[in-house]
Design an enzyme around this catalytic site. Structure first.
Site, PDB file in Angstrom:
ATOM      1  N   ASP A   9       0.766  -1.172  -0.151  1.00 52.27           N
ATOM      2  CA  ASP A   9      -0.301   0.109  -0.421  1.00 52.27           C
ATOM      3  C   ASP A   9       0.503   0.982  -0.487  1.00 52.27           C
ATOM      4  O   ASP A   9       2.088   1.279   0.669  1.00 52.27           O
ATOM      5  CB  ASP A   9      -1.181  -0.443   1.789  1.00 52.27           C
ATOM      6  CG  ASP A   9      -2.216   0.760   1.215  1.00 52.27           C
ATOM      7  OD1 ASP A   9      -2.640   1.132  -0.014  1.00 52.27           O
ATOM      8  OD2 ASP A   9      -1.828   2.104   2.338  1.00 52.27           O
ATOM      9  N   SER A  10       0.691   2.297  -0.766  1.00 51.33           N
ATOM     10  CA  SER A  10       0.619   3.683  -0.312  1.00 51.33           C
ATOM     11  C   SER A  10       1.180   4.237   0.939  1.00 51.33           C
ATOM     12  O   SER A  10       2.277   5.115   1.378  1.00 51.33           O
ATOM     13  CB  SER A  10       0.136   4.469  -0.632  1.00 51.33           C
ATOM     14  OG  SER A  10      -0.986   5.144  -0.656  1.00 51.33           O
ATOM     15  N   TYR A  41      -0.035   8.611  -3.285  1.00 52.32           N
ATOM     16  CA  TYR A  41      -0.289   8.267  -4.783  1.00 52.32           C
ATOM     17  C   TYR A  41      -1.151   8.639  -5.281  1.00 52.32           C
ATOM     18  O   TYR A  41      -1.365   9.078  -6.714  1.00 52.32           O
ATOM     19  CB  TYR A  41      -0.092   6.232  -4.432  1.00 52.32           C
ATOM     20  CG  TYR A  41       1.335   5.910  -4.348  1.00 52.32           C
ATOM     21  CD1 TYR A  41       2.075   6.427  -3.894  1.00 52.32           C
ATOM     22  CD2 TYR A  41       1.178   4.521  -4.395  1.00 52.32           C
ATOM     23  CE1 TYR A  41       3.469   5.674  -3.415  1.00 52.32           C
ATOM     24  CE2 TYR A  41       2.643   3.941  -4.190  1.00 52.32           C
ATOM     25  CZ  TYR A  41       3.033   4.260  -4.311  1.00 52.32           C
ATOM     26  OH  TYR A  41       4.660   3.824  -3.566  1.00 52.32           O
ATOM     27  N   GLY A  42      -2.596   8.758  -4.627  1.00 51.15           N
ATOM     28  CA  GLY A  42      -3.637   9.042  -5.123  1.00 51.15           C
ATOM     29  C   GLY A  42      -3.460  10.753  -6.340  1.00 51.15           C
ATOM     30  O   GLY A  42      -4.557  10.820  -6.480  1.00 51.15           O
ATOM     31  N   CYS A  72      -3.483  -0.974  -2.981  1.00 44.21           N
ATOM     32  CA  CYS A  72      -3.816   0.181  -2.734  1.00 44.21           C
ATOM     33  C   CYS A  72      -4.318   0.436  -3.980  1.00 44.21           C
ATOM     34  O   CYS A  72      -4.333  -0.277  -5.291  1.00 44.21           O
ATOM     35  CB  CYS A  72      -2.093   1.068  -2.995  1.00 44.21           C
ATOM     36  SG  CYS A  72      -1.994   2.722  -3.491  1.00 44.21           S
ATOM     37  N   ASN A  73      -5.655   1.311  -3.918  1.00 43.58           N
ATOM     38  CA  ASN A  73      -5.872   1.446  -5.248  1.00 43.58           C
ATOM     39  C   ASN A  73      -5.363   1.635  -6.256  1.00 43.58           C
ATOM     40  O   ASN A  73      -5.722   1.799  -7.447  1.00 43.58           O
ATOM     41  CB  ASN A  73      -7.464   1.433  -5.126  1.00 43.58           C
ATOM     42  CG  ASN A  73      -8.194   0.540  -4.243  1.00 43.58           C
ATOM     43  OD1 ASN A  73      -9.794   0.225  -4.336  1.00 43.58           O
ATOM     44  ND2 ASN A  73      -8.271   0.452  -2.675  1.00 43.58           N
ATOM     45  N   GLU A 150      -5.374   9.925   8.453  1.00 44.77           N
ATOM     46  CA  GLU A 150      -4.212  10.433   8.537  1.00 44.77           C
ATOM     47  C   GLU A 150      -3.982  10.509   9.940  1.00 44.77           C
ATOM     48  O   GLU A 150      -2.933  10.600  10.696  1.00 44.77           O
ATOM     49  CB  GLU A 150      -3.046  10.508   7.846  1.00 44.77           C
ATOM     50  CG  GLU A 150      -2.909   9.306   6.228  1.00 44.77           C
ATOM     51  CD  GLU A 150      -2.275   8.541   6.678  1.00 44.77           C
ATOM     52  OE1 GLU A 150      -1.134   9.033   7.772  1.00 44.77           O
ATOM     53  OE2 GLU A 150      -2.184   7.840   5.788  1.00 44.77           O
ATOM     54  N   CYS A 182     -10.039   3.178  -1.770  1.00 47.56           N
ATOM     55  CA  CYS A 182      -9.235   3.406  -1.123  1.00 47.56           C
ATOM     56  C   CYS A 182      -9.855   2.868   0.213  1.00 47.56           C
ATOM     57  O   CYS A 182     -10.388   2.454   0.602  1.00 47.56           O
ATOM     58  CB  CYS A 182      -9.263   5.783  -1.065  1.00 47.56           C
ATOM     59  SG  CYS A 182      -8.248   6.000  -0.373  1.00 47.56           S
ATOM     60  N   THR A 183      -8.130   1.864   0.415  1.00 43.83           N
ATOM     61  CA  THR A 183      -7.818   1.317   1.474  1.00 43.83           C
ATOM     62  C   THR A 183      -7.835   2.469   2.853  1.00 43.83           C
ATOM     63  O   THR A 183      -8.042   1.390   3.620  1.00 43.83           O
ATOM     64  CB  THR A 183      -5.718   1.634   1.626  1.00 43.83           C
ATOM     65  OG1 THR A 183      -5.437   2.440   1.201  1.00 43.83           O
ATOM     66  CG2 THR A 183      -5.620   0.106   0.688  1.00 43.83           C
ATOM     67  N   HIS A 184      -7.772   3.147   3.404  1.00 44.38           N
ATOM     68  CA  HIS A 184      -8.285   4.210   4.404  1.00 44.38           C
ATOM     69  C   HIS A 184      -9.652   4.751   4.612  1.00 44.38           C
ATOM     70  O   HIS A 184      -9.837   4.884   5.948  1.00 44.38           O
ATOM     71  CB  HIS A 184      -7.701   5.396   3.777  1.00 44.38           C
ATOM     72  CG  HIS A 184      -6.307   6.072   3.691  1.00 44.38           C
ATOM     73  ND1 HIS A 184      -5.299   5.086   2.639  1.00 44.38           N
ATOM     74  CD2 HIS A 184      -5.565   6.514   4.433  1.00 44.38           C
ATOM     75  CE1 HIS A 184      -4.515   5.497   3.717  1.00 44.38           C
ATOM     76  NE2 HIS A 184      -3.902   6.050   4.332  1.00 44.38           N
TER      77      HIS A 184
HETATM   78  N1  DGL Z   1      -3.366   3.555  -0.622  1.00 46.86           N
HETATM   79  C1  DGL Z   1      -4.107   5.161  -1.662  1.00 46.86           C
HETATM   80  C2  DGL Z   1      -5.324   4.103  -2.219  1.00 46.86           C
HETATM   81  O1  DGL Z   1      -6.083   2.657  -1.408  1.00 46.86           O
HETATM   82  C3  DGL Z   1      -4.637   5.903  -1.011  1.00 46.86           C
HETATM   83  C4  DGL Z   1      -4.242   6.924  -0.114  1.00 46.86           C
HETATM   84  C5  DGL Z   1      -2.575   7.509  -1.640  1.00 46.86           C
HETATM   85  O2  DGL Z   1      -3.356   8.299  -1.617  1.00 46.86           O
HETATM   86  O3  DGL Z   1      -1.671   7.067  -1.311  1.00 46.86           O
HETATM   87  O4  DGL Z   1      -5.912   4.278  -3.284  1.00 46.86           O
END
Ligand code: DGL
Length: 263
Positions: A9-10, A41-42, A72-73, A150, A182-184
């Site tokens: 994941d990011s 990453y988004g 990570c999506n 976060e 999104c993982t969050h």
């Molecule tokens: N892990 C990212 C996702 O699932 C979200 C956080 C990011 O923007 O890096 O898309």
């Protein structure tokens, strides 16, 4: 030696996925990599996300993992359709997430929430339409939600207010199946339910990936491991805040080893 399942994941959001998998596969070891130093990453381009992703896949391969899950999506959108990395089975969240949403929708309407990168890629929309052309898809980027998570702003009026702004169209259209792309987002599920209503069906990556992983064991592509399990969390930056957040997100599951690594 026990071979772990790699998860990428990011940042720390993917621990929402690791937590579900750790619970459902109590004998398996996991090696999680969160690229906190380069989060988010988004808001990055597909080229940059892919370059970072390839570095991480290589790192996990060198850890001798038996499969890699791209939790990570945003990263999943740039590895879509790739089922292996240098001989190691590779799973992403988009295709199984789309299939799970199609299985639960009762009115052929599905909403997708995600980062700007995920929504801009239209990966979910295109996959949903490939699997079920009749589905009406509504996509919504929610860039402010990741920083709120976060900062630990869960069950918080500010998070609810931001969610209300992003989800107004979904509410107006009465869409009852929503992919948390999104993982969050599973962390702020309670805030999202307050806005969308108790009856909303939320499709979460953790559950979806658990089913995918189970299928790999059933097809004998993966072999279960014996012995003492390890849950290793490697992150590319480590502060007291991240350390606290990591344990909080994983609780009640325990992290065996939290370390900072350099890619
Ligand atoms: N892990 C990212 C996702 O699932 C979200 C956080 C990011 O923007 O890096 O898309």
């Amino acid at each position: 030696m026990k071979k772990a399942i790699g998860i990428f994941d990011s940042g720390l959001g993917g621990l929402t996925v690791l937590k579900v998998l750790a619970k459902k596969f109590p004998n398996e070891s996991f090696c999680y990599l969160g690229d906190i130093a380069r989060l988010p990453y988004g808001n990055k381009s597909p080229e940059t996300i892919r370059r970072y992703g390839l570095q991480i896949l290589t790192y996990l391969k060198n850890q001798n993992v038996k499969a890699i899950i791209i939790a990570c999506n945003s990263a999943s959108t740039v590895f879509l359709g790739e089922n292996e990395f240098e001989g190691i089975p590779l799973l992403n969240v988009i295709e199984p997430g789309a299939a799970a949403a199609i299985a639960v929708t009762e009115d052929n309407q599905i909403a997708v929430l995600g980062t700007s990168a995920t929504i801009r890629s239209h990966a979910y929309r295109d996959t949903l339409h490939r699997l079920a052309p009749e589905i009406k898809v509504t996509e919504q980027a929610c860039p402010l939600l990741v920083p709120l998570v976060e900062e630990g702003m869960v069950d918080d009026p500010i998070t609810e207010l931001v969610a209300r702004r992003y989800l107004s169209e979904i509410r107006e259209q009465n869409i009852s199946t929503v992919i948390l792309g999104c993982t969050h987002y599973p962390v702020i599920k309670s805030d999202l339910i307050k806005v969308l209503g108790e009856e909303v069906k939320l499709v979460e990556s953790g559950d979806v990936l658990a089913d995918e992983l189970k299928a790999l064991y059933q097809d004998h592509i993966l072999v279960p491991d014996e012995g003492v399990r390890q849950i290793r969390v490697c992150i590319t930056d480590l502060t007291d805040h991240f350390e606290r957040l990591a344990h909080q997100l994983m609780a009640p599951e325990k992290i065996s080893d939290l370390e900072r690594i350099v890619l």
